[in-house]
Enzyme design. Structure first.
Site: not given
Ligand code: FEO
Length: 396
Positions: A24, A78, A80, A82, A145, A164, A192, A225
Site C-alpha cells: 500500500h 489485528h 488488517e 494481511d 496501529h 505489526d 517499518y 512480519h
Molecule cells: Fe497493519 Fe501487517 O497490517
C-alpha cells in the site's frame, strides 16, 4: 522455511511473500512475510492468519503439523487484511462455530470486513485465557496501529505475539534475529516504524511504560512480519523507545526533485555546505528514491531541507506527494528549510515553506530561490545556506 517450530509445540505456520514490491505505497524491495502461529496444548490455538491469496499455503502449513479441524480457537490480534484475509477460509476449514478471540474493536472491524458472522469473543487488556498447561494474557494496543490492534502474551513461555509492532518487511529463509544480518533487519525495522508507526509515537511510549508496569519479561518477540526476536528482544524495544522519543541525530536530509538540474545543483551545494560542518547529510531526489526510504531518513534527521522547481505555478508533483505523506506521519523536533529554481513565477519555494510551517518545523531563514540556472555566486549562496543549516544541526 515455514512451518517452523519456534519453541516446543509452538510453530510459525505463516507464509513468505517473496515477490511483493509495493505494500500500500510502501516499497518492499526485500518482500515480506505474514507470520501466523500455531500453539499445541490441551487446546490448539491459531494466532492470526495471512493475506487471502496465501490461504491455501497457510492451511497446508498447518496440516503438516495438525489436522486444521483440531484447532479449537483463533486469536486475531489485528484486523488488517494481511493478517485476517484468510480468516473466512480458515474458519470454514476448522469449524465456523469455533471462537475467534479479539479486542472489542476487533469484533466490530472483523464484522465490517466479512459478511459471515463468526463466533467473535471480545477480550480486554489484562484478561487471561488458559489453554491447558499454558495461558495467554491480552493487551489492547489501540491505534498501534489500528483501533483493533492488540498483543497476546504467552505467560509460561514468555513469548509476545506483537502483531505489526516490532516487524519488518523482510522475506528470507531465516526465522530469528540471530540468523539474519542484524544491520539489515534493524534498518527494515526502522523503515517499518518510520512509515507505519511514527504517527503514533507518543502512544508507543505509553505502551512501553504499561508493559514495564505489568512486569512482563520477553524471551521472544514474534511480530507478524519478518524476523522473530530471540537473541536480545530488548534491543528492538529500546530502538522503539528511541524512535518514539523523536530526538533526532545530528543528521540532515535534502529532499528535492528537478526538471533541468538547477534545483539539483542547489541541492548538492546545500548538502556540501551542511557536510562542511561535520553533519551527515543525504541528498535524495524524489524520482530516484522511494518516499518510504526517504521517510526512513527523515526519522533520525534533525534537519529536513526540501527543494522544488516551480511547475505550472505550483510544486513539482513528487514534492506534493511526499509532503502529503510526511505530513500524515507527523514527524516532530525538526529544523526545516526550503529552496528551488524557477523560470518566471517562482511560487514553489513559498509553498514548500508553508508546508514545513504547517508541520511545525523550526524554519531556518531565509529560503533560497534562483531563476533558471544558479551561477557560481548563486551556488556559493547555497553552500552558505547549507553551512548555516549544518551549524544549527551541530549546535543541538
Ligand atoms: Fe497493519 Fe501487517 O497490517
Amino acid at each position: 522455511m515455514k512451518p517452523f517450530e519456534i519453541a516446543e509445540k509452538i510453530y510459525d505456520v505463516g507464509v513468505t511473500d517473496w515477490n511483493i514490491r509495493d505494500f500500500h505505497g510502501y516499497s518492499t524491495e526485500l518482500g515480506t512475510s505474514y507470520n501466523a502461529f500455531l500453539i499445541i496444548d490441551e487446546k490448539i490455538v491459531l494466532i492470526d492468519s495471512v493475506k487471502k491469496d496465501f490461504s491455501d499455503e497457510l492451511i497446508q502449513n498447518i496440516s503438516t503439523i495438525v489436522d486444521p479441524k483440531k484447532i479449537d480457537m483463533v486469536i486475531s490480534n489485528h484486523t488488517e487484511m494481511d493478517h485476517s484475509g484468510s480468516l473466512p477460509r480458515i474458519m470454514h476449514r476448522i469449524g465456523e462455530d469455533k471462537p475467534v478471540y479479539c479486542s472489542s474493536m476487533g469484533v466490530k472491524n472483523l464484522s465490517r470486513h466479512f459478511a459471515q458472522k463468526f463466533n467473535y469473543q471480545s477480550i480486554k487488556s489484562g484478561e487471561t485465557l488458559s489453554i491447558g498447561k499454558r495461558s495467554f494474557t491480552f493487551l489492547e494496543t489501540k491505534m498501534l496501529h489500528w483501533p483493533d490492534s492488540m498483543f497476546t502474551y504467552l505467560n509460561e513461555d514468555k513469548i509476545l505475539f506483537s502483531s505489526d509492532a516490532f516487524g519488518q518487511h523482510y522475506a528470507g529463509c531465516e526465522e530469528f534475529d540471530d540468523e539474519a544480518d542484524e544491520h539489515l533487519i534493524m534498518l527494515h525495522a526502522k523503515k517499518y516504524f518510520a512509515n507505519i508507526l511514527l504517527l503514533y509515537a507518543p502512544l508507543i511510549l505509553n505502551l512501553v511504560e504499561k508493559v514495564m508496569e505489568m512486569g512482563l519479561e520477553f524471551k521472544m518477540i514474534c511480530p507478524d512480519h519478518g524476523i522473530l526476536w530471540r537473541k536480545n528482544p530488548n534491543k528492538i524495544i529500546e530502538a522503539y523507545v528511541k524512535w518514539s522519543k523523536q530526538e533526532p541525530d545530528k543528521k540532515a536530509v535534502v529532499i528535492y526533485d528537478t526538471m533541468w538540474h538547477s534545483t539539483q545543483l542547489m541541492a548538492e551545494a546545500i548538502a556540501e555546505g551542511i557536510h562542511s560542518q561535520g553533519v551527515f547529510v543525504k541528498p535524495m531526489k524524489l524520482r530516484e528514491f522511494h518516499r518510504s526510504d526517504i521517510m526512513t531518513e527523515v526519522l533520525e534527521s534533525r534537519a529536513v531541507v526540501v527543494g522544488s522547481p516551480t511547475l505550472n505555478n505550483g510544486l513539482f508533483p513528487t514534492l506534493a506527494d511526499f509532503l502529503t505523506y510526511m505530513k500524515g506521519l507527523r514527524p516532530k523536533n525538526k529544523l526545516g528549510a526550503a529552496f528551488g529554481s524557477y523560470g518566471w513565477s517562482g511560487e514553489a519555494v513559498g509553498l514548500l515553506q508553508k508546508h514545513l510551517e504547517e508541520m511545525q518545523f523550526e524554519i531556518i531563514e531565509p529560503s533560497m530561490k534562483f531563476q533558471y540556472v544558479p551561477d557560481s555566486k548563486g551556488l556559493e549562496a547555497c553552500r552558505e545556506m547549507g553551512r548555516k543549516i549544518g551549524r544549527a544541526v551541530a549546535d543541538r
